[in-house]
Design an enzyme around this catalytic site. Sequence first.
Site, short mmCIF file in Angstrom:
data_model
loop_
_atom_site.label_atom_id
_atom_site.label_comp_id
_atom_site.label_asym_id
_atom_site.label_seq_id
_atom_site.Cartn_x
_atom_site.Cartn_y
_atom_site.Cartn_z
N GLN A 90 -48.55 95.59 89.19
CA GLN A 90 -47.59 96.72 89.78
C GLN A 90 -47.68 98.08 89.11
OE1 GLN A 90 -43.74 94.51 89.66
NE2 GLN A 90 -44.60 93.02 90.95
N HIS A 155 -42.70 94.64 87.13
CA HIS A 155 -41.33 95.20 86.94
C HIS A 155 -41.29 96.33 86.23
CE1 HIS A 155 -39.66 90.71 88.19
NE2 HIS A 155 -40.62 91.30 88.84
N GLU A 248 -30.59 93.75 95.92
CA GLU A 248 -29.17 94.36 96.29
C GLU A 248 -28.97 95.50 95.88
OE1 GLU A 248 -28.06 91.64 92.56
OE2 GLU A 248 -27.53 93.72 91.62
N TYR A 258 -24.47 95.10 85.66
CA TYR A 258 -24.72 94.80 87.10
C TYR A 258 -25.33 93.25 87.08
CZ TYR A 258 -22.86 98.75 88.47
OH TYR A 258 -21.66 100.08 88.74
#
Length: 380
Positions: A90, A155, A248, A258
């Site tokens: 990624q 990520h 989310e 969070y």
Amino acid sequence: MLRHALRAALCGLALVALPGLAAERYPSEQGTVLVREIASGLEHPWALAFLPDGQHLLVSERPGRLRRVSLDGQISEPIAGVPDVFAQGQGGLLDVRLSPDFESDRLVYLSYAEQGRDGLAGTAVGRGRLDAQGRRLEQFEVIFRQQPKLSNGVHFGSRLVFDGQGHLFIALGENNQRPTAQALDKLQGKLVRLYPDGRVPEDNPFVERKGARPEIWSYGHRNQQGAALNPWTGQLWTHEHGPRGGDEINIPQAGANYGWPLATHGINYSLLPIPEAEGKHVEGTVAPHYVWAKSPAISGMAFYDAERFPAWQHNLFIGALVGQALIRLQLDGDRIVHEERLLASMGERIRDVRLGPDGYLYLLTDDSDGRVLQVGLEPK
């Protein structure tokens, strides 16, 4: 703000159809959606930013190229001066943003995956001056490095947002190292707040906490690939990928946790629970502002506050990769009161969504033959 100046400069232009571009038509609850291809042949384009003339945009390609694309479909040679990137998995060249003072300072900000000495990588952010011909970034300097470097190719996040108050927010991923999102001595899984030159604001929430990174604004995030400033409130909104389920949206507040990986609405890709998870709601953490039980794999985010399409006013648009759609979220204040999936029959992964200065939405499709698309509503 630069975007509002661009919009004012283009006010009154009837860019209903770009010359020579046929429109694809898709149904929606608010009328027929028209999609026109601006350009194609881009290799996994990741982000776009409009230049002040409103007729050209910068587009990042994940393998490490930055290009200038015109609304008549012309694609430049790669712009020189872009840093080397870790283009694995990624990783690669990611977000692109113009300085709020671009017309005077010509600064372009890039986020990208950067490899360390041990082969692992992390997200970095730098800036350089775009020359008058738009062919080179000059005097490129790194202003931020995610530390430590822990990613083997996943990520990284990341999105960049200027808040209109002199700060730059950087939304980061946790490199698929789950516990680091809760570790305040690491920059994985964090939202970072800096000055545009990389200095740390003295009023950041963890500046005086021993053992905590002063750059951190909020923590407990997984893999943030969307961030935008709400034009009606001035608040920053971000979104992040959950694991299997649990994508989310958050409205991050200073110093708030969070939840990831302690609190999540998702499970592992193996169908087993997340090992660290204690439930969907955990004391001391902030619940998501909005959550998807089934992950559309969200990327890119744009609030719609233009005048061209009144039916889209007070809507939020988000791209879906796995879901292969443009998600429209209708707002009542900060509340999300309705969701619609647009362009699902188009069957393409949508990586970025931006509001153009002409009042159209502009999308990037994530593919080896990626496209820049202009999206609007058919006049009634």
